[in-house]
Design a protein around this motif. Structure first.
Motif, PDB file in Angstrom:
ATOM      1  N   GLU A   1      46.069 108.268   8.590  1.00 48.18           N
ATOM      2  CA  GLU A   1      44.823 107.599   8.208  1.00 48.18           C
ATOM      3  C   GLU A   1      43.895 108.558   7.478  1.00 48.18           C
ATOM      4  OE1 GLU A   1      41.363 105.383   7.709  1.00 48.18           O
ATOM      5  OE2 GLU A   1      43.455 104.732   7.969  1.00 48.18           O
ATOM      6  N   LEU A  16      45.100 102.189  11.349  1.00 46.55           N
ATOM      7  CA  LEU A  16      45.521 102.652  10.025  1.00 46.55           C
ATOM      8  C   LEU A  16      44.939 101.675   9.023  1.00 46.55           C
ATOM      9  CD1 LEU A  16      47.160 104.622   8.315  1.00 46.55           C
ATOM     10  CD2 LEU A  16      49.184 103.207   8.722  1.00 46.55           C
ATOM     11  N   ARG A  17      43.731 101.964   8.589  1.00 46.02           N
ATOM     12  CA  ARG A  17      42.981 101.054   7.731  1.00 46.02           C
ATOM     13  C   ARG A  17      43.067 101.428   6.258  1.00 46.02           C
ATOM     14  NH1 ARG A  17      40.046 102.875  11.714  1.00 46.02           N
ATOM     15  NH2 ARG A  17      38.888 104.260  10.330  1.00 46.02           N
ATOM     16  N   PRO A  77      44.273  99.510   0.263  1.00 45.68           N
ATOM     17  CA  PRO A  77      44.884 100.575   1.069  1.00 45.68           C
ATOM     18  C   PRO A  77      45.996 101.298   0.316  1.00 45.68           C
ATOM     19  CG  PRO A  77      44.653  98.561   2.349  1.00 45.68           C
ATOM     20  CD  PRO A  77      44.349  98.203   0.927  1.00 45.68           C
ATOM     21  N   ARG A 131      48.695 101.306   4.058  1.00 37.79           N
ATOM     22  CA  ARG A 131      49.553 100.220   4.540  1.00 37.79           C
ATOM     23  C   ARG A 131      51.000 100.642   4.343  1.00 37.79           C
ATOM     24  NH1 ARG A 131      51.942  97.187   0.583  1.00 37.79           N
ATOM     25  NH2 ARG A 131      51.153  97.515  -1.541  1.00 37.79           N
ATOM     26  N   GLU A 185      48.919 100.456  12.468  1.00 42.43           N
ATOM     27  CA  GLU A 185      48.507  99.534  11.404  1.00 42.43           C
ATOM     28  C   GLU A 185      48.136  98.178  11.992  1.00 42.43           C
ATOM     29  OE1 GLU A 185      50.113  98.216   7.001  1.00 42.43           O
ATOM     30  OE2 GLU A 185      51.576  98.583   8.577  1.00 42.43           O
ATOM     31  N   ARG A 186      48.944  97.683  12.904  1.00 45.76           N
ATOM     32  CA  ARG A 186      48.681  96.375  13.518  1.00 45.76           C
ATOM     33  C   ARG A 186      47.386  96.401  14.325  1.00 45.76           C
ATOM     34  NH1 ARG A 186      53.319  92.967  16.505  1.00 45.76           N
ATOM     35  NH2 ARG A 186      53.554  92.219  14.362  1.00 45.76           N
ATOM     36  N   PRO A 208      49.665 108.863  13.424  1.00 50.06           N
ATOM     37  CA  PRO A 208      48.858 107.796  12.828  1.00 50.06           C
ATOM     38  C   PRO A 208      47.460 108.249  12.430  1.00 50.06           C
ATOM     39  CG  PRO A 208      50.049 106.971  14.728  1.00 50.06           C
ATOM     40  CD  PRO A 208      50.218 108.469  14.739  1.00 50.06           C
TER      41      PRO A 208
END
Length: 203
Positions: A192, A29-30, A3, A33, A24-25, A188
């Protein structure tokens, strides 16, 4: 692929930082990071949000540097330490200098609480944006994610999301609705998308 390491720049409460951390959690958001948080103020509550999630945080305040050039040069040095590839501004009230803008050209993004170009540019930030929208009498406002260049709020637009203005709105109620319905959703997702595009460039 690995990432994209992201540095989130903050100055205040860090609600958009929190939105990115939550994304992210949640796995939304892959392609990126959050690797670092950078604040212009040691008093920013955003630093506590980063600490709570175990994200390294650093303060780069203009008052700690003898010249604007020294201040400007401090950012790339820090970002290089963490291998940062993307800067995400999240309520960062300092103006980035030419050194940072050039080093990260096309890799700095920002979220702004209006549908740019409306209510953008110097002096339009925070509640001031919503005060201006209400004074103009617009019925629709929203948020914009855009690339950052040398013109305040003048970079290429990545994404926008509209929000209705309600009768009886105050700057505070409008700000909260724009954050909930637009900023915290849009930023977000746009982050991404930008990270995914950077990874495709690597492929």
């Amino acid at each position: 692929m690995i990432p994209v390491p992201i540095a989130v720049f903050v100055s205040g409460g860090g609600t958009n930082l929190q939105a990115l951390l939550d994304a992210e959690r949640a796995g939304a958001l892959r392609s990126g990071r959050i690797a670092l948080t950078v604040s212009s103020s040691p008093a920013a509550f955003a630093l506590e949000r980063a600490q709570a999630r175990g994200i390294p945080a650093s303060v780069i305040a203009r008052k700690n540097y003898a010249s604007a050039a020294d201040y400007d040069a401090a950012f790339p040095r820090l970002l290089d330490e963490y291998g940062i590839r993307l800067i995400a501004l999240a309520g960062f009230f300092a103006v980035l200098g030419a050194t940072v803008l050039e080093a990260y050209k096309g890799r700095i993004i920002n979220v702004h609480p209006s549908l740019l170009p409306a209510f953008g540019g110097r002096g339009f930030y925070g509640l001031k944006v919503h005060e201006a929208a209400l004074a103009r009498g617009v019925k629709v406002t929203g948020a914009t994610v855009h690339f950052v260049n040398g013109v305040i709020d003048g970079g290429e637009i990545i994404a926008q999301k509209a929000v209705s203005v309600h009768d009886g709105d105050t700057p505070e109620t409008l700000q909260q609705r724009v954050m909930r319905e637009a900023e915290w959703v849009l930023y977000p997702a746009a982050t991404e998308a930008v990270c995914a595009a950077l990874l495709r460039q690597d492929a």
